[in-house]
Design a protein around this motif. Structure first.
Motif, PDB file in Angstrom:
ATOM      1  N   TYR A 211       6.451  -3.776  10.125  1.00  0.00           N
ATOM      2  CA  TYR A 211       5.132  -4.186   9.637  1.00  0.00           C
ATOM      3  C   TYR A 211       4.186  -2.999   9.626  1.00  0.00           C
ATOM      4  O   TYR A 211       4.192  -2.161  10.544  1.00  0.00           O
ATOM      5  CB  TYR A 211       4.572  -5.285  10.544  1.00  0.00           C
ATOM      6  N   PRO A 213       0.376  -2.471   9.880  1.00  0.00           N
ATOM      7  CA  PRO A 213      -0.851  -3.221  10.191  1.00  0.00           C
ATOM      8  C   PRO A 213      -2.079  -2.788   9.388  1.00  0.00           C
ATOM      9  O   PRO A 213      -3.038  -3.545   9.298  1.00  0.00           O
ATOM     10  CB  PRO A 213      -1.059  -2.955  11.692  1.00  0.00           C
ATOM     11  N   ARG A 214      -2.023  -1.600   8.775  1.00  0.00           N
ATOM     12  CA  ARG A 214      -3.184  -1.115   8.023  1.00  0.00           C
ATOM     13  C   ARG A 214      -2.926  -1.237   6.512  1.00  0.00           C
ATOM     14  O   ARG A 214      -1.906  -0.785   6.015  1.00  0.00           O
ATOM     15  CB  ARG A 214      -3.505   0.334   8.412  1.00  0.00           C
ATOM     16  N   ARG A 215      -3.877  -1.790   5.809  1.00  0.00           N
ATOM     17  CA  ARG A 215      -3.710  -2.056   4.379  1.00  0.00           C
ATOM     18  C   ARG A 215      -3.419  -0.788   3.579  1.00  0.00           C
ATOM     19  O   ARG A 215      -2.669  -0.809   2.602  1.00  0.00           O
ATOM     20  CB  ARG A 215      -4.970  -2.733   3.816  1.00  0.00           C
ATOM     21  N   ARG A 216      -3.993   0.319   4.004  1.00  0.00           N
ATOM     22  CA  ARG A 216      -3.832   1.552   3.235  1.00  0.00           C
ATOM     23  C   ARG A 216      -2.394   2.077   3.274  1.00  0.00           C
ATOM     24  O   ARG A 216      -2.038   2.974   2.501  1.00  0.00           O
ATOM     25  CB  ARG A 216      -4.789   2.635   3.733  1.00  0.00           C
ATOM     26  N   HIS A 217      -1.588   1.562   4.178  1.00  0.00           N
ATOM     27  CA  HIS A 217      -0.194   1.997   4.284  1.00  0.00           C
ATOM     28  C   HIS A 217       0.770   1.028   3.609  1.00  0.00           C
ATOM     29  O   HIS A 217       1.974   1.171   3.734  1.00  0.00           O
ATOM     30  CB  HIS A 217       0.196   2.160   5.755  1.00  0.00           C
ATOM     31  N   ARG A 218       0.240   0.056   2.872  1.00  0.00           N
ATOM     32  CA  ARG A 218       1.076  -0.935   2.201  1.00  0.00           C
ATOM     33  C   ARG A 218       1.184  -0.635   0.711  1.00  0.00           C
ATOM     34  O   ARG A 218       0.290  -0.026   0.126  1.00  0.00           O
ATOM     35  CB  ARG A 218       0.493  -2.337   2.403  1.00  0.00           C
ATOM     36  N   GLY A 219       2.282  -1.074   0.127  1.00  0.00           N
ATOM     37  CA  GLY A 219       2.488  -0.858  -1.301  1.00  0.00           C
ATOM     38  C   GLY A 219       2.594   0.602  -1.658  1.00  0.00           C
ATOM     39  O   GLY A 219       2.112   1.037  -2.714  1.00  0.00           O
ATOM     40  N   GLU A 251       3.893  -4.376  -0.675  1.00  0.00           N
ATOM     41  CA  GLU A 251       2.490  -4.774  -0.677  1.00  0.00           C
ATOM     42  C   GLU A 251       2.184  -5.780   0.426  1.00  0.00           C
ATOM     43  O   GLU A 251       1.074  -5.832   0.956  1.00  0.00           O
ATOM     44  CB  GLU A 251       2.117  -5.377  -2.039  1.00  0.00           C
ATOM     45  N   SER A 252       3.158  -6.582   0.783  1.00  0.00           N
ATOM     46  CA  SER A 252       2.943  -7.592   1.811  1.00  0.00           C
ATOM     47  C   SER A 252       2.694  -6.988   3.184  1.00  0.00           C
ATOM     48  O   SER A 252       2.149  -7.642   4.076  1.00  0.00           O
ATOM     49  CB  SER A 252       4.165  -8.517   1.897  1.00  0.00           C
ATOM     50  N   GLY A 253       3.112  -5.745   3.377  1.00  0.00           N
ATOM     51  CA  GLY A 253       3.000  -5.111   4.678  1.00  0.00           C
ATOM     52  C   GLY A 253       4.202  -5.344   5.563  1.00  0.00           C
ATOM     53  O   GLY A 253       4.288  -4.777   6.652  1.00  0.00           O
ATOM     54  N   THR A 331      -0.926  -3.237  17.675  1.00  0.00           N
ATOM     55  CA  THR A 331      -0.917  -2.713  16.299  1.00  0.00           C
ATOM     56  C   THR A 331      -0.651  -1.209  16.240  1.00  0.00           C
ATOM     57  O   THR A 331      -0.771  -0.600  15.183  1.00  0.00           O
ATOM     58  CB  THR A 331      -2.256  -3.008  15.606  1.00  0.00           C
TER      59      THR A 331
END
Length: 339
Positions: A211, A213-219, A251-253, A331
């Motif tokens: 996972y 936990p930070r949006r900027r590391h997704r997708g 994108e889901s993380g 996290t």
């Protein structure tokens, strides 16, 4: 004489111990005086034209081992040992490396035979040609000269803050070295490990969930040399053949690494499928599961479940026929496991 490559550029903080190391690949050049016009030139940061100060190698004698090393001062030879410096270039020569320049070997027509760095560009810590207080070492399997710089052919320090002192240089040696090992910039943690309790010994759904936990590391994709690995039982080394590269995050993380049985059950929920029965997605509960950065030549733990070197059976980190779930408030990565 044109079968020559730059093998090391040494620019430690100590100003007396800098050098440019060259290696002549043709064994007929060993112990021979250079009879052709060959020069070492340098380009300052951002400069598209080379400096007018060069090092002329014509008339210089190559060592019996094929090396020709140009030091910036007589103090360098005193430090590294008598005879290690083939040429004393001087403090105004290209050998007095700052760690931000491009260095090239050229022929009589000023055509580049071999080069480190990209002229017209500024060297900075993020473009892999910056070696202030460090060194650049050609990878041992890259024997052919190249007129264009390819950073993948080099280990460049001090990436990630790993500076190199004069004691860390290996003048007139060319060998494989461990490159900089950098902590990953993206935060990825292990959040669930499953060894499902079913009436089967050979078709057990198992998976490991990662996972961000930070949006900027997704997708996004990333190049941190991350791998999901398993330490079998009380082993202190990862099982390298079954390591699963982790180079992107959906994108889901969440990124779920499944075995075949889990894929049959969960389908597209599995981002990666590991068919290796000895792999991290096939643990039967007594192993250690970790996210690491690096490879067999050098690695470190980013995040882990379990205690390396300790068989998990009858311990507080056994998960036979069950699952383990990360507490929601955790996290950040943990390199040493804690219950």
């Amino acid at each position: 004489f044109k079968d020559v490559v730059i093998t090391e550029l040494a620019s430690p903080e100590a100003s007396y111990a800098k050098y440019i190391e060259l290696y002549f690949g043709d064994e007929n050049c060993e112990g021979v005086k250079i009879t052709e016009e060959i020069k070492v030139i340098s380009y300052g940061p951002g400069d598209c034209e080379p400096s007018s100060i060069t090092i002329d190698l014509k008339g210089k004698t190559i060592r019996d081992d094929g090396f020709l090393t140009i030091c910036n001062s007589a103090s360098a030879e005193y430090f590294y040992g008598r005879g290690e410096c083939t040429v004393i270039g001087g403090l105004t020569s290209p050998a007095n490396l700052r760690g931000t320049e491009s260095i090239a070997v050229v022929d009589s027509e000023h055509d580049i035979i071999d080069i480190f760095g990209v002229p017209c560009t500024d060297a900075h810590p993020n473009n892999k040609q910056y070696f202030v207080n460090g060194r650049a070492v050609r990878k041992f399997n890259v024997w052919d000269p190249s007129s264009e710089y390819n950073y993948e052919d080099w280990h460049v320090f001090p990436q990630c803050g790993q500076e190199v002192s004069p004691d860390g240089m290996d003048i007139n040696e060319w060998k494989e070295v461990v490159g900089p090992v950098c902590a990953p910039e993206a935060t990825i943690i292990i959040t669930e490990i499953v060894d499902k309790d079913v009436d089967s010994y050979t078709n057990v759904p198992r998976y490991v969930e990662l996972y961000a936990p930070r949006r900027r590391h997704r997708g996004m994709g990333f190049d941190h040399n991350l791998k999901l690995v398993i330490f079998h039982s009380d082993s202190e080394e990862p099982h390298w053949p079954s390591a699963v590269p982790i180079d992107y995050m959906p994108e889901s993380g969440f990124l779920v690494v499944c075995n075949k049985a889990a894929y049959e059950s969960y389908g597209s929920e599995c981002a990666e499928v590991s068919s290796d029965i000895a792999g991290p997605a096939n643990s039967n509960g007594n192993d250690q599961i970790a996210l690491i950065s690096g490879d067999e030549s050098g690695w470190f733990v980013v995040d882990i479940y379990g205690v390396i070197g300790e068989d998990g059976y009858d311990t507080d980190h056994e998960f036979l026929d069950s699952r383990v779930i990360r507490k929601l408030h955790v996290t950040e990565t943990v390199a040493t496991w804690s219950k």
